[in-house]
Design a protein around this motif. Structure first.
Motif, PDB file in Angstrom:
ATOM      1  N   SER A 141     -63.101 -30.109 -18.353  1.00 37.89           N
ATOM      2  CA  SER A 141     -63.764 -30.925 -17.336  1.00 37.89           C
ATOM      3  C   SER A 141     -65.171 -31.331 -17.775  1.00 37.89           C
ATOM      4  O   SER A 141     -65.661 -32.394 -17.385  1.00 37.89           O
ATOM      5  CB  SER A 141     -63.833 -30.155 -16.017  1.00 37.89           C
ATOM      6  OG  SER A 141     -64.683 -29.023 -16.119  1.00 37.89           O
ATOM      7  N   ILE A 153     -56.745 -14.532 -17.591  1.00 36.61           N
ATOM      8  CA  ILE A 153     -56.996 -15.454 -16.475  1.00 36.61           C
ATOM      9  C   ILE A 153     -58.336 -16.163 -16.654  1.00 36.61           C
ATOM     10  O   ILE A 153     -58.433 -17.390 -16.515  1.00 36.61           O
ATOM     11  CB  ILE A 153     -56.963 -14.698 -15.132  1.00 36.61           C
ATOM     12  CG1 ILE A 153     -55.533 -14.234 -14.832  1.00 36.61           C
ATOM     13  CG2 ILE A 153     -57.484 -15.583 -14.003  1.00 36.61           C
ATOM     14  CD1 ILE A 153     -55.421 -13.323 -13.623  1.00 36.61           C
ATOM     15  N   PHE A 154     -59.380 -15.397 -17.004  1.00 35.14           N
ATOM     16  CA  PHE A 154     -60.691 -16.003 -17.183  1.00 35.14           C
ATOM     17  C   PHE A 154     -60.719 -16.931 -18.389  1.00 35.14           C
ATOM     18  O   PHE A 154     -61.478 -17.915 -18.405  1.00 35.14           O
ATOM     19  CB  PHE A 154     -61.765 -14.920 -17.319  1.00 35.14           C
ATOM     20  CG  PHE A 154     -62.253 -14.392 -16.004  1.00 35.14           C
ATOM     21  CD1 PHE A 154     -63.176 -15.110 -15.255  1.00 35.14           C
ATOM     22  CD2 PHE A 154     -61.778 -13.197 -15.498  1.00 35.14           C
ATOM     23  CE1 PHE A 154     -63.632 -14.638 -14.035  1.00 35.14           C
ATOM     24  CE2 PHE A 154     -62.222 -12.715 -14.279  1.00 35.14           C
ATOM     25  CZ  PHE A 154     -63.160 -13.437 -13.535  1.00 35.14           C
ATOM     26  N   SER A 155     -59.909 -16.656 -19.399  1.00 40.08           N
ATOM     27  CA  SER A 155     -59.834 -17.540 -20.565  1.00 40.08           C
ATOM     28  C   SER A 155     -59.190 -18.870 -20.200  1.00 40.08           C
ATOM     29  O   SER A 155     -59.634 -19.932 -20.662  1.00 40.08           O
ATOM     30  CB  SER A 155     -59.043 -16.864 -21.688  1.00 40.08           C
ATOM     31  OG  SER A 155     -59.682 -15.693 -22.125  1.00 40.08           O
ATOM     32  N   VAL A 156     -58.170 -18.826 -19.373  1.00 42.25           N
ATOM     33  CA  VAL A 156     -57.529 -20.067 -18.907  1.00 42.25           C
ATOM     34  C   VAL A 156     -58.522 -20.877 -18.078  1.00 42.25           C
ATOM     35  O   VAL A 156     -58.640 -22.105 -18.233  1.00 42.25           O
ATOM     36  CB  VAL A 156     -56.266 -19.747 -18.081  1.00 42.25           C
ATOM     37  CG1 VAL A 156     -55.721 -21.019 -17.425  1.00 42.25           C
ATOM     38  CG2 VAL A 156     -55.194 -19.110 -18.957  1.00 42.25           C
ATOM     39  N   ILE A 157     -59.258 -20.185 -17.206  1.00 48.51           N
ATOM     40  CA  ILE A 157     -60.269 -20.869 -16.388  1.00 48.51           C
ATOM     41  C   ILE A 157     -61.324 -21.517 -17.279  1.00 48.51           C
ATOM     42  O   ILE A 157     -61.763 -22.648 -17.040  1.00 48.51           O
ATOM     43  CB  ILE A 157     -60.925 -19.886 -15.398  1.00 48.51           C
ATOM     44  CG1 ILE A 157     -59.888 -19.404 -14.368  1.00 48.51           C
ATOM     45  CG2 ILE A 157     -62.112 -20.530 -14.689  1.00 48.51           C
ATOM     46  CD1 ILE A 157     -60.387 -18.298 -13.467  1.00 48.51           C
ATOM     47  N   TYR A 158     -61.731 -20.790 -18.328  1.00 46.20           N
ATOM     48  CA  TYR A 158     -62.732 -21.338 -19.261  1.00 46.20           C
ATOM     49  C   TYR A 158     -62.217 -22.624 -19.912  1.00 46.20           C
ATOM     50  O   TYR A 158     -62.959 -23.610 -20.028  1.00 46.20           O
ATOM     51  CB  TYR A 158     -63.070 -20.310 -20.338  1.00 46.20           C
ATOM     52  CG  TYR A 158     -63.921 -20.883 -21.443  1.00 46.20           C
ATOM     53  CD1 TYR A 158     -65.284 -21.055 -21.262  1.00 46.20           C
ATOM     54  CD2 TYR A 158     -63.337 -21.294 -22.646  1.00 46.20           C
ATOM     55  CE1 TYR A 158     -66.067 -21.608 -22.266  1.00 46.20           C
ATOM     56  CE2 TYR A 158     -64.109 -21.850 -23.653  1.00 46.20           C
ATOM     57  CZ  TYR A 158     -65.476 -22.003 -23.460  1.00 46.20           C
ATOM     58  OH  TYR A 158     -66.238 -22.566 -24.449  1.00 46.20           O
ATOM     59  N   CYS A 159     -60.966 -22.616 -20.356  1.00 46.63           N
ATOM     60  CA  CYS A 159     -60.394 -23.808 -21.003  1.00 46.63           C
ATOM     61  C   CYS A 159     -60.396 -25.007 -20.064  1.00 46.63           C
ATOM     62  O   CYS A 159     -60.684 -26.136 -20.470  1.00 46.63           O
ATOM     63  CB  CYS A 159     -58.968 -23.520 -21.472  1.00 46.63           C
ATOM     64  SG  CYS A 159     -58.874 -22.381 -22.860  1.00 46.63           S
ATOM     65  N   ILE A 160     -60.092 -24.755 -18.802  1.00 45.31           N
ATOM     66  CA  ILE A 160     -60.071 -25.845 -17.811  1.00 45.31           C
ATOM     67  C   ILE A 160     -61.480 -26.357 -17.555  1.00 45.31           C
ATOM     68  O   ILE A 160     -61.719 -27.575 -17.477  1.00 45.31           O
ATOM     69  CB  ILE A 160     -59.420 -25.357 -16.505  1.00 45.31           C
ATOM     70  CG1 ILE A 160     -57.934 -25.022 -16.754  1.00 45.31           C
ATOM     71  CG2 ILE A 160     -59.543 -26.405 -15.407  1.00 45.31           C
ATOM     72  CD1 ILE A 160     -57.252 -24.347 -15.593  1.00 45.31           C
ATOM     73  N   LEU A 161     -62.454 -25.430 -17.445  1.00 43.15           N
ATOM     74  CA  LEU A 161     -63.848 -25.837 -17.248  1.00 43.15           C
ATOM     75  C   LEU A 161     -64.361 -26.607 -18.453  1.00 43.15           C
ATOM     76  O   LEU A 161     -65.077 -27.609 -18.317  1.00 43.15           O
ATOM     77  CB  LEU A 161     -64.714 -24.600 -17.005  1.00 43.15           C
ATOM     78  CG  LEU A 161     -64.526 -23.866 -15.678  1.00 43.15           C
ATOM     79  CD1 LEU A 161     -65.347 -22.591 -15.653  1.00 43.15           C
ATOM     80  CD2 LEU A 161     -64.905 -24.762 -14.500  1.00 43.15           C
ATOM     81  N   TYR A 192     -70.816 -16.510 -19.448  1.00 42.59           N
ATOM     82  CA  TYR A 192     -69.458 -16.482 -18.904  1.00 42.59           C
ATOM     83  C   TYR A 192     -68.738 -15.216 -19.371  1.00 42.59           C
ATOM     84  O   TYR A 192     -68.092 -14.523 -18.581  1.00 42.59           O
ATOM     85  CB  TYR A 192     -68.697 -17.724 -19.363  1.00 42.59           C
ATOM     86  CG  TYR A 192     -67.346 -17.884 -18.697  1.00 42.59           C
ATOM     87  CD1 TYR A 192     -67.237 -18.404 -17.423  1.00 42.59           C
ATOM     88  CD2 TYR A 192     -66.180 -17.505 -19.364  1.00 42.59           C
ATOM     89  CE1 TYR A 192     -65.999 -18.553 -16.808  1.00 42.59           C
ATOM     90  CE2 TYR A 192     -64.944 -17.641 -18.764  1.00 42.59           C
ATOM     91  CZ  TYR A 192     -64.854 -18.169 -17.488  1.00 42.59           C
ATOM     92  OH  TYR A 192     -63.629 -18.300 -16.879  1.00 42.59           O
ATOM     93  N   PRO A 205     -56.604 -18.416 -24.484  1.00 40.15           N
ATOM     94  CA  PRO A 205     -56.050 -17.368 -23.616  1.00 40.15           C
ATOM     95  C   PRO A 205     -55.407 -16.220 -24.386  1.00 40.15           C
ATOM     96  O   PRO A 205     -55.502 -15.060 -23.970  1.00 40.15           O
ATOM     97  CB  PRO A 205     -55.018 -18.120 -22.769  1.00 40.15           C
ATOM     98  CG  PRO A 205     -55.537 -19.519 -22.716  1.00 40.15           C
ATOM     99  CD  PRO A 205     -56.107 -19.744 -24.090  1.00 40.15           C
TER     100      PRO A 205
END
Length: 365
Positions: A33, A22-30, A143, A58
């Motif tokens: 951006s 989950i945190f890896s997916v969030i990192y990719c999105i951040l 992170y 992920p």
């Protein structure tokens, strides 16, 4: 088929993989951006591909999470079980820091080899050095550090309240009360008051900690759950099907006996005695649900708990270590290795009807 212990360990490892994923997916999105429309990383010049990253990172995070879970469950939980929370965090953080640095080096090199046709073995160090000396690395490390801390907090919290209990809180399984059938075993130390007086309160507490630790392994091996500790008493429960499968609820009691007997030398050298225990078992319907405001718990309510406790309280009267209700004996399928003897019908406090109770022991060969 997997043993109850292995099933439990797998169930404990998976959440680590899920957290890191989950945190890896969030990192990719951040990351997307922040980089916006850039097609390369500014610090290294390595091409940036969001579609590739959202797949690879992920998966790498999932692998890192599973590795973390294996280390936590398979090694750290055993090595550091008697260490303070602070020492655990510091030691494990150092180990994870080394793993993460190595992991980042490998990922960086693979990423460059995959994307840069003009890199040779001689000049691979240039973008790698640029990455590891850029301020962006600090952000990535912070992170990752947050993921490590959250993982460790999860590990400690899970151990404190029980893996199954924490999972049920997250899933909201018992937010609305549920009626289910369970087997309960109330297990009580023999002569605990006398032992406490002889050892002193501090030494007695140390023995109690060793005692519960040594008993817990059998609970895991026979698919049980520790519901509560109450002084020197341990309350173990099973979902009905789990407790009946291979007579887990009965086998667990005798496995506990064997476990303590194997530690006779340790207890005699440390405390001058080997503690014994007695237990009462019963099954029936309970209502399970979350309760509390300042402190939430998942609790069981029902007559089965009171009855189990009353049955255990009769062990001294009949000079036996294990008493089981008639209701539970009827649905067990015990082999000839066990001797079952009725101790008669007893009117337990709080019940309007008497109940037949049976003593169970290992048959003399």
């Amino acid at each position: 088929m997997l043993s109850p212990r292995n099933r439990r360990n797998i169930g404990r490892i998976i959440p680590y993989g899920v957290l890191w994923f989950i945190f890896s997916v969030i990192y990719c999105i951040l990351e997307k951006s922040i980089l916006g429309n850039l097609d390369h990383y500014p610090s290294t010049g390595v091409p940036y591909n969001f579609a590739r990253n959202i797949t690879i990172i992920p998966v790498a995070g999932l692998m890192m999470g599973m590795m973390t879970g294996i280390l936590e469950i398979g090694y750290f939980s055993k090595w550091l079980i008697k260490k303070s929370f602070t020492r655990k965090i510091l030691f494990k953080s150092l180990i994870y820091l080394v793993i993460v640095v190595v992991f980042l080096i490998i990922i960086t090199v693979i990423n460059m080899l995959y994307n840069k046709d003009n890199y040779s073995l001689e000049n691979l160090s240039s973008p790698a050095w640029a990455f590891f000396t850029d301020y962006a690395l600090m952000g990535i490390m912070l992170y990752i550090a947050s993921i490590i801390v959250i993982s460790q907090l999860y590990a400690e919290f899970s151990e404190s309240i029980g893996t199954g209990t924490l999972r049920n809180f997250f899933l909201g399984k018992y937010y609305h009360p549920i009626e289910e059938e369970r087997i309960f075993m109330f297990l009580d130390m023999k002569s605990s008051t006398t032992i406490a007086e002889n050892l002193g309160h501090v030494k007695y507490f140390e023995m109690l900690r060793e005692y519960f630790f040594d008993l817990s392994g059998s609970v895991i091996d026979y698919a049980g759950t520790i519901y509560q500790y109450a002084g020197d008493e341990m309350i173990v429960c099973w979902k009905l099907k789990d407790g009946l499968r291979k007579n887990n609820c009965i086998e667990c009691f005798f496995a506990m006996k064997r476990s303590l007997e194997m530690q006779t030398e340790k207890y005699n050298s440390k405390f001058g005695l080997l503690p014994g225990f007695k237990a009462g078992l019963h099954y029936g319907k309970v209502v399970t649900g979350e309760i509390g405001s300042l402190k939430k718990e998942i609790i069981f309510t029902g007559d089965v708990l009171n009855t189990s406790a009353r049955i255990q309280g009769l062990c001294n009267q009949f000079d036996v270590d294990l008493l089981v209700s008639e209701d539970l004996v009827k649905i067990l399928d015990l082999p000839f290795a066990y001797a079952i003897r009725s101790v008669g019908e007893n009117l337990l406090k709080g019940r309007s009807k008497s109940i037949e109770i049976f003593a169970i022991s290992i048959s003399a060969q």
